[in-house]
Design a protein around this motif. Sequence first.
Motif, PDB file in Angstrom:
ATOM      1  N   SER A  33     -31.546 -49.255  -3.462  1.00 29.52           N
ATOM      2  CA  SER A  33     -33.078 -49.281  -3.425  1.00 29.52           C
ATOM      3  C   SER A  33     -33.863 -48.057  -4.051  1.00 29.52           C
TER       4      SER A  33
ATOM      5  N   GLU B  50     -41.063 -53.255  -4.031  1.00 31.66           N
ATOM      6  CA  GLU B  50     -42.168 -53.895  -4.735  1.00 31.66           C
ATOM      7  C   GLU B  50     -42.449 -55.351  -4.231  1.00 31.66           C
TER       8      GLU B  50
ATOM      9  N   ASP C 246     -43.009 -59.403  -5.743  1.00 32.72           N
ATOM     10  CA  ASP C 246     -42.974 -60.421  -6.608  1.00 32.72           C
ATOM     11  C   ASP C 246     -44.292 -61.521  -6.540  1.00 32.72           C
TER      12      ASP C 246
ATOM     13  N   SER D 230     -40.800 -58.947  -0.753  1.00 31.59           N
ATOM     14  CA  SER D 230     -40.632 -57.599  -1.023  1.00 31.59           C
ATOM     15  C   SER D 230     -39.034 -57.540  -1.683  1.00 31.59           C
ATOM     16  N   TRP D 231     -39.163 -56.454  -2.952  1.00 34.30           N
ATOM     17  CA  TRP D 231     -37.708 -56.298  -3.429  1.00 34.30           C
ATOM     18  C   TRP D 231     -37.255 -54.868  -3.338  1.00 34.30           C
ATOM     19  N   ASP D 232     -36.093 -54.690  -3.264  1.00 37.13           N
ATOM     20  CA  ASP D 232     -35.721 -53.334  -3.445  1.00 37.13           C
ATOM     21  C   ASP D 232     -35.447 -52.884  -4.975  1.00 37.13           C
ATOM     22  N   ARG D 233     -36.249 -52.027  -5.429  1.00 36.70           N
ATOM     23  CA  ARG D 233     -36.486 -51.904  -6.964  1.00 36.70           C
ATOM     24  C   ARG D 233     -35.116 -51.584  -7.476  1.00 36.70           C
ATOM     25  N   TRP D 234     -34.853 -52.109  -8.602  1.00 33.01           N
ATOM     26  CA  TRP D 234     -33.573 -51.982  -9.393  1.00 33.01           C
ATOM     27  C   TRP D 234     -32.231 -52.120  -8.548  1.00 33.01           C
ATOM     28  N   GLN D 235     -32.177 -52.764  -7.465  1.00 37.22           N
ATOM     29  CA  GLN D 235     -31.186 -53.217  -6.642  1.00 37.22           C
ATOM     30  C   GLN D 235     -29.964 -53.680  -7.514  1.00 37.22           C
TER      31      GLN D 235
ATOM     32  N   THR E 184     -31.734 -47.579 -15.549  1.00 39.93           N
ATOM     33  CA  THR E 184     -33.137 -47.425 -14.785  1.00 39.93           C
ATOM     34  C   THR E 184     -33.964 -46.027 -15.510  1.00 39.93           C
TER      35      THR E 184
ATOM     36  N   VAL F  37     -44.412 -44.779  -5.195  1.00 37.67           N
ATOM     37  CA  VAL F  37     -43.956 -46.132  -5.300  1.00 37.67           C
ATOM     38  C   VAL F  37     -45.081 -46.803  -4.257  1.00 37.67           C
ATOM     39  N   SER F  38     -44.895 -48.193  -4.345  1.00 43.45           N
ATOM     40  CA  SER F  38     -45.599 -49.016  -3.604  1.00 43.45           C
ATOM     41  C   SER F  38     -45.102 -49.258  -2.400  1.00 43.45           C
TER      42      SER F  38
END
Length: 331
Positions: A144, A148, A150, A155-160, A167, A179-180
């Motif tokens: 994580s 962010e 969708d 919610s998603w962990d960025r670049w997981q 990245t 970050v959001s």
Amino acid sequence: MHSSLVSRFNVPFRVGISLVAYNRLDEVQKTLTSLHAVLGPEDRVWVHDNASADQQALRALRQAFPWVCWTCSEQNIGFGAGHHANLEQMQGEGGQYAFLLNPDLALHPGDLEQLMEASRQVGDAWLLGPALVASEEPDPVLDSAGLEWDATFRSWDRWQGERWSETPLRDAMAAVLEVSGLCGAALWIPMALLPLRNEAWVFAPEYFAYGEDGELSLAWRRQGGQLGLVPGVRLVHRRGGFGKLSALQREDWEQRRRVVQSVLLNRYRTWYRYGREELQGWAWATWIAHELARWGYIALRKPFLLPLLPELLRVLREERNFLSSNRQDDA
């Protein structure tokens, strides 16, 4: 760790670390062992145990780490409430920072100092979090780098799942990147900001487990607050708990019903509070199509979860009443 940490209570502290344990006590032991090596004499640790099943192992753990301030509840009160119990003990002792940690993380020497320096650079006014990675490799897979959302308001962990080098973080020069949202597994909070909301220290009390970090991030931003990732601090996250819907089994539902309810229903709470009014046109159609597909999958592949449908209606009624009450208070 300095021996003066032992039994040093009721004095000002630099960093107060809060952990909430529920079973998985071997992971708690690993985390406390890592903390023992990196904390200074002015740092403190609180652990709240949510009625772990193996009480003998818990007693052994408490004996092995007597410098920890332990509290134990007779029932599982939830992730957020466990942290709140720790924060209530921290408050009033003159501490500078609270660091909420999952009991499946390990710290390295210098991590706390980097987080303090990053916090000071933003005036101790932001919520911060480190990058979470899957291993100690020089080029680790990311777990994580913030949150962010969708188009369907998940919610998603960025670049997981991506390598660090794949990245934009590989070129990050700033000590703090806005970050959001932040993953609740490691959350840095200046004590002067507490409580973060009127009804609780940090997390919304309606969130028993899962989704509380996304809701907090949105609530904090709605208040005008900012959140930041500290890319210079990378913690290995030995992730446990639930993953995708496909991984949920009947025994999970039978043995941990309240947690499964939280996994599947808390995002509707968050959507109702922060995303419902933003959906227009095709966004509504996308959301409805996703939900129909999701519950269709449950009906076909996980029918034991269908009792959650009336629970979903209850949650939406609660949220409608919650928002209506807030509007009346504002008026």
